[in-house]
Design a protein around this motif. Structure first.
Motif, PDB file in Angstrom:
ATOM      1  N   VAL A  81      16.462  68.157 -58.685  1.00  0.00           N
ATOM      2  CA  VAL A  81      15.895  66.816 -57.685  1.00  0.00           C
ATOM      3  C   VAL A  81      14.860  67.180 -56.436  1.00  0.00           C
ATOM      4  O   VAL A  81      14.332  68.468 -56.185  1.00  0.00           O
ATOM      5  CB  VAL A  81      17.355  66.608 -56.198  1.00  0.00           C
ATOM      6  N   ILE A  82      13.894  66.097 -56.954  1.00  0.00           N
ATOM      7  CA  ILE A  82      12.643  65.749 -56.761  1.00  0.00           C
ATOM      8  C   ILE A  82      12.596  64.861 -55.153  1.00  0.00           C
ATOM      9  O   ILE A  82      12.938  64.106 -55.513  1.00  0.00           O
ATOM     10  CB  ILE A  82      11.632  65.827 -57.392  1.00  0.00           C
ATOM     11  N   PHE A  83      12.660  65.376 -54.085  1.00  0.00           N
ATOM     12  CA  PHE A  83      11.804  64.352 -52.744  1.00  0.00           C
ATOM     13  C   PHE A  83      10.662  63.860 -52.921  1.00  0.00           C
ATOM     14  O   PHE A  83      10.051  64.307 -53.113  1.00  0.00           O
ATOM     15  CB  PHE A  83      12.722  65.401 -51.456  1.00  0.00           C
ATOM     16  N   GLY A 123      18.416  52.343 -46.006  1.00  0.00           N
ATOM     17  CA  GLY A 123      17.160  52.161 -45.020  1.00  0.00           C
ATOM     18  C   GLY A 123      17.132  52.948 -44.036  1.00  0.00           C
ATOM     19  O   GLY A 123      15.550  52.818 -43.216  1.00  0.00           O
ATOM     20  N   ALA A 124      17.412  53.507 -43.711  1.00  0.00           N
ATOM     21  CA  ALA A 124      17.864  54.175 -42.333  1.00  0.00           C
ATOM     22  C   ALA A 124      16.046  54.861 -42.186  1.00  0.00           C
ATOM     23  O   ALA A 124      15.873  55.869 -41.610  1.00  0.00           O
ATOM     24  CB  ALA A 124      19.029  55.296 -41.909  1.00  0.00           C
ATOM     25  N   MET A 125      15.497  55.482 -43.544  1.00  0.00           N
ATOM     26  CA  MET A 125      15.105  56.832 -43.333  1.00  0.00           C
ATOM     27  C   MET A 125      13.899  56.086 -44.744  1.00  0.00           C
ATOM     28  O   MET A 125      14.644  55.692 -45.360  1.00  0.00           O
ATOM     29  CB  MET A 125      15.208  57.870 -43.303  1.00  0.00           C
ATOM     30  N   GLY A 126      12.279  56.686 -44.428  1.00  0.00           N
ATOM     31  CA  GLY A 126      11.535  56.530 -45.479  1.00  0.00           C
ATOM     32  C   GLY A 126      12.223  57.672 -46.976  1.00  0.00           C
ATOM     33  O   GLY A 126      11.424  58.643 -46.185  1.00  0.00           O
ATOM     34  N   ALA A 127      12.624  57.205 -47.504  1.00  0.00           N
ATOM     35  CA  ALA A 127      12.818  58.110 -48.587  1.00  0.00           C
ATOM     36  C   ALA A 127      13.155  57.682 -50.382  1.00  0.00           C
ATOM     37  O   ALA A 127      13.337  56.585 -50.662  1.00  0.00           O
ATOM     38  CB  ALA A 127      14.092  59.097 -48.498  1.00  0.00           C
ATOM     39  N   ALA A 128      12.965  58.522 -51.138  1.00  0.00           N
ATOM     40  CA  ALA A 128      13.485  58.588 -52.112  1.00  0.00           C
ATOM     41  C   ALA A 128      13.335  59.797 -53.255  1.00  0.00           C
ATOM     42  O   ALA A 128      13.030  60.818 -52.688  1.00  0.00           O
ATOM     43  CB  ALA A 128      11.904  57.523 -53.157  1.00  0.00           C
ATOM     44  N   VAL A 129      14.041  59.964 -54.412  1.00  0.00           N
ATOM     45  CA  VAL A 129      14.616  61.361 -55.303  1.00  0.00           C
ATOM     46  C   VAL A 129      13.967  61.022 -56.713  1.00  0.00           C
ATOM     47  O   VAL A 129      14.141  59.721 -57.283  1.00  0.00           O
ATOM     48  CB  VAL A 129      15.554  61.349 -55.359  1.00  0.00           C
ATOM     49  N   LEU A 130      13.198  62.288 -57.266  1.00  0.00           N
ATOM     50  CA  LEU A 130      13.182  61.892 -58.744  1.00  0.00           C
ATOM     51  C   LEU A 130      14.534  62.524 -58.851  1.00  0.00           C
ATOM     52  O   LEU A 130      14.388  63.962 -59.017  1.00  0.00           O
ATOM     53  CB  LEU A 130      12.099  62.174 -59.364  1.00  0.00           C
ATOM     54  N   LEU A 131      16.013  62.356 -60.061  1.00  0.00           N
ATOM     55  CA  LEU A 131      16.615  63.305 -60.648  1.00  0.00           C
ATOM     56  C   LEU A 131      15.878  63.270 -62.138  1.00  0.00           C
ATOM     57  O   LEU A 131      15.602  62.444 -62.867  1.00  0.00           O
ATOM     58  CB  LEU A 131      17.935  62.478 -60.700  1.00  0.00           C
ATOM     59  N   VAL A 185      14.311  60.665 -66.449  1.00  0.00           N
ATOM     60  CA  VAL A 185      13.737  60.926 -64.836  1.00  0.00           C
ATOM     61  C   VAL A 185      14.884  59.747 -64.731  1.00  0.00           C
ATOM     62  O   VAL A 185      14.247  58.530 -65.609  1.00  0.00           O
ATOM     63  CB  VAL A 185      12.465  60.913 -64.684  1.00  0.00           C
ATOM     64  N   LEU A 186      15.465  60.405 -63.465  1.00  0.00           N
ATOM     65  CA  LEU A 186      15.514  58.544 -63.101  1.00  0.00           C
ATOM     66  C   LEU A 186      14.958  58.319 -61.338  1.00  0.00           C
ATOM     67  O   LEU A 186      15.172  59.713 -60.328  1.00  0.00           O
ATOM     68  CB  LEU A 186      17.351  59.292 -62.818  1.00  0.00           C
ATOM     69  N   ILE A 187      14.626  57.877 -61.234  1.00  0.00           N
ATOM     70  CA  ILE A 187      14.376  57.292 -59.707  1.00  0.00           C
ATOM     71  C   ILE A 187      14.938  56.690 -58.659  1.00  0.00           C
ATOM     72  O   ILE A 187      15.745  55.297 -59.046  1.00  0.00           O
ATOM     73  CB  ILE A 187      12.370  56.974 -59.802  1.00  0.00           C
ATOM     74  N   LEU A 188      14.801  56.603 -57.803  1.00  0.00           N
ATOM     75  CA  LEU A 188      15.644  56.496 -56.692  1.00  0.00           C
ATOM     76  C   LEU A 188      15.576  56.233 -55.176  1.00  0.00           C
ATOM     77  O   LEU A 188      14.418  56.894 -54.812  1.00  0.00           O
ATOM     78  CB  LEU A 188      17.768  57.066 -56.172  1.00  0.00           C
ATOM     79  N   SER A 189      15.249  54.889 -55.157  1.00  0.00           N
ATOM     80  CA  SER A 189      14.783  54.886 -53.289  1.00  0.00           C
ATOM     81  C   SER A 189      15.573  53.529 -52.637  1.00  0.00           C
ATOM     82  O   SER A 189      16.881  53.547 -53.295  1.00  0.00           O
ATOM     83  CB  SER A 189      13.339  54.999 -53.665  1.00  0.00           C
ATOM     84  N   LYS A 190      14.869  53.435 -51.228  1.00  0.00           N
ATOM     85  CA  LYS A 190      15.876  51.970 -51.117  1.00  0.00           C
ATOM     86  C   LYS A 190      17.582  52.178 -50.737  1.00  0.00           C
ATOM     87  O   LYS A 190      17.468  52.265 -49.775  1.00  0.00           O
ATOM     88  CB  LYS A 190      15.713  50.902 -51.967  1.00  0.00           C
ATOM     89  N   VAL A 240       2.824  70.573 -58.955  1.00  0.00           N
ATOM     90  CA  VAL A 240       1.770  70.579 -57.900  1.00  0.00           C
ATOM     91  C   VAL A 240       2.225  69.182 -56.950  1.00  0.00           C
ATOM     92  O   VAL A 240       0.790  68.569 -57.388  1.00  0.00           O
ATOM     93  CB  VAL A 240       0.398  70.746 -58.395  1.00  0.00           C
ATOM     94  N   HIS A 241       3.030  68.889 -56.120  1.00  0.00           N
ATOM     95  CA  HIS A 241       3.212  67.946 -56.218  1.00  0.00           C
ATOM     96  C   HIS A 241       4.386  67.853 -54.442  1.00  0.00           C
ATOM     97  O   HIS A 241       5.330  68.590 -54.954  1.00  0.00           O
ATOM     98  CB  HIS A 241       3.699  66.714 -56.624  1.00  0.00           C
ATOM     99  N   GLY A 242       3.410  67.682 -53.084  1.00  0.00           N
ATOM    100  CA  GLY A 242       4.637  67.376 -52.365  1.00  0.00           C
ATOM    101  C   GLY A 242       4.739  66.792 -51.157  1.00  0.00           C
ATOM    102  O   GLY A 242       2.832  66.327 -51.171  1.00  0.00           O
ATOM    103  N   GLU A 243       4.859  66.359 -50.501  1.00  0.00           N
ATOM    104  CA  GLU A 243       4.382  65.499 -49.463  1.00  0.00           C
ATOM    105  C   GLU A 243       5.255  65.397 -47.755  1.00  0.00           C
ATOM    106  O   GLU A 243       6.909  66.031 -47.663  1.00  0.00           O
ATOM    107  CB  GLU A 243       5.836  63.761 -49.803  1.00  0.00           C
ATOM    108  N   THR A 244       4.605  65.632 -47.027  1.00  0.00           N
ATOM    109  CA  THR A 244       5.200  66.336 -45.745  1.00  0.00           C
ATOM    110  C   THR A 244       6.360  65.309 -44.813  1.00  0.00           C
ATOM    111  O   THR A 244       7.519  66.440 -44.330  1.00  0.00           O
ATOM    112  CB  THR A 244       4.099  66.175 -44.343  1.00  0.00           C
ATOM    113  N   GLN A 245       6.754  64.422 -45.556  1.00  0.00           N
ATOM    114  CA  GLN A 245       7.651  63.659 -44.868  1.00  0.00           C
ATOM    115  C   GLN A 245       9.286  63.931 -45.969  1.00  0.00           C
ATOM    116  O   GLN A 245      10.220  63.222 -45.537  1.00  0.00           O
ATOM    117  CB  GLN A 245       7.522  62.405 -44.039  1.00  0.00           C
ATOM    118  N   ALA A 246       9.161  64.564 -47.215  1.00  0.00           N
ATOM    119  CA  ALA A 246       9.811  64.459 -48.427  1.00  0.00           C
ATOM    120  C   ALA A 246      11.036  65.066 -47.606  1.00  0.00           C
ATOM    121  O   ALA A 246      10.766  66.339 -47.457  1.00  0.00           O
ATOM    122  CB  ALA A 246       9.193  64.705 -49.704  1.00  0.00           C
ATOM    123  N   GLY A 247      11.793  64.594 -47.984  1.00  0.00           N
ATOM    124  CA  GLY A 247      13.337  65.614 -48.070  1.00  0.00           C
ATOM    125  C   GLY A 247      13.781  66.238 -46.516  1.00  0.00           C
ATOM    126  O   GLY A 247      14.109  67.017 -46.341  1.00  0.00           O
TER     127      GLY A 247
END
Length: 419
Positions: free
Chosen positions: A102-104, A263-271, A253-258, A288-295
């Protein structure tokens, strides 16, 4: 006369001003409250985000505890237990035989950017850097980040923003995969991935069974990675937990969000499936991918609470029952000529609209319809010459009846004004 505030509202002209009855001040259950004291029934699950209802207490309590106990923890070069637990729960939910890691991320658009990078690196580090093309579908919507913006298949001013369209192709989804097959015959050795929404978000058009079969066959023949964008369809929206659960084989790859956090947090994941995860592990490659507020802890806590809630309500049975009632209502409108056609799947329904001469409505005309239905008490979502219903799973028969009255009244008002 309404005076614009400092807020620059998305997807509208910059100087758009709103009267008090269009300024939301709160939301609870399935209703939104406005600054003038009015409220409306929300038939969009808060832009697909809130299938468990606004202010779901279990999700809110989980986020509050995590914010108090951990505040913030990063996933840059180190894990934390909250994210580990949420990742394990997502793999267990989606199936460990289908997905491995899982990638957040922070949004569906950002996650689509990450998926494009993941696929290109997968090929590049194996010496196949020429496999850099990403194929999407016309009419699709994947976001408005720089990568996802070019992947989105509608005209969204891509040329104005200078997004690089040289390594993205778009094909039709309505020809059972013929155009995709022809593209792959020409350029298959250069295609890194094909990205599809099981139900196209901008038009509520479900991929046909024939298209999906052809898509999976073409993956076997040409070897591209298959990415399923289930930002809109995940977590029971189409009747199964994930729309791709009904496919003969899983996407890479399965992309999930919403609905991921209600809706409580801005979030998504890649399975990430086994094929990609094992290649990265064997090669020792760094993505080489990172997001400060991920996960963050609060995000992970919301994910875990949502999974518990989905199990508690038996989401598949609940969504299937609502879908039956929702489609019965939609078909009655079609039979009466109130709408021209019905598209979508499960609790994700598109209602087609046409002028008397059978020509499609403009975007401005669609927004007039949506506004008229809102004035009648129910919030619906605009689509191409259509509007959409995406209700929360707890919608009652009384709320469906309320939706029926508002749609009829709103459309009647628009037609009277046009006469």
């Amino acid at each position: 006369m309404s005076v614009p505030h400092a807020l620059w509202t998305s997807m509208l002209p910059a100087d758009t001003a709103f009267p008090p009855d269009r300024v939301a001040v709160g939301a609870s259950g399935h209703r939104i409250s406005y600054a003038d004291g009015s409220h409306r029934l929300c038939a969009t699950s808060g832009l697909w985000n809130v299938p468990l209802g606004f202010g779901n207490p279990r999700v809110a309590e989980a986020v509050n505890r995590a914010a108090h106990d951990a505040s913030y923890l990063s996933l840059f070069r180190a894990p934390h237990r909250y994210a580990e637990d949420a990742a394990d729960a997502l793999i267990a939910l989606a199936g460990s035989e289908r997905y491995r890691r899982v990638i957040f991320s922070t949004s569906g658009g950002a996650a689509n950017d990450a998926a494009m990078k993941l696929a290109r690196q997968y090929w590049g580090q194996q010496g196949a850097g020429s496999r850099s093309l990403v194929v999407g579908l016309r009419g699709s919507y994947h976001g408005t980040m720089y990568g996802s913006h070019v992947l989105s298949g509608d005209d969204l001013l891509q040329s104005v923003y200078g997004v690089d369209r040289r390594t993205v192709r778009h094909v039709s989804h309505s020809d059972d995969g013929e155009e995709l097959a022809a593209l792959l015959e020409r350029e298959g050795s250069r295609v890194a991935s094909v990205v599809v929404e099981p139900v196209l978000g901008s038009g509520a058009h479900a991929l046909s069974d024939a298209f999906v079969r052809r898509l999976l066959e073409l993956r076997e023949r040409h070897g591209f990675l298959l990415v399923a964008d289930e930002v809109a369809t995940g977590f029971g929206r189409t009747g199964s937990l994930f729309a791709t659960d009904r496919w003969a084989s899983a996407p890479d790859v399965l992309i999930l969000s919403k609905a991921l956090t209600n809706g409580a947090m801005g979030a998504a994941v890649l399975l990430v499936g086994h094929r990609i995860a094992m290649a990265y592990a064997r090669g020792g490659w760094t993505f080489v991918h990172g997001e400060t507020q991920a996960g963050t802890p609060a995000c992970a806590a919301a994910v875990l609470a949502v999974i518990d809630e989905l199990r508690r309500i038996d989401v598949e049975a609940t969504a299937q029952a609502l879908a039956t009632a929702l489609h019965r209502l939609a078909r009655s409108w079609q039979d009466e000529g109130i709408v021209t056609d019905v598209t979508g799947s499960g609790c994700f329904v598109g209602l087609g609209l046409r002028r008397p001469d059978d020509s499609p409505l403009s975007g401005t005309e669609v927004l007039e319809v949506v506004s008229a239905i809102s004035d009648s008490g129910v919030v619906v979502h605009p689509g191409p010459s259509s509007f959409q219903l995406i209700p929360a799973y707890g919608f009652s028969s009384a709320e469906l009846a309320e939706t029926d009255r508002a749609v009829r009244a709103g459309l009647a008002r628009v037609r009277e004004a046009a006469a």
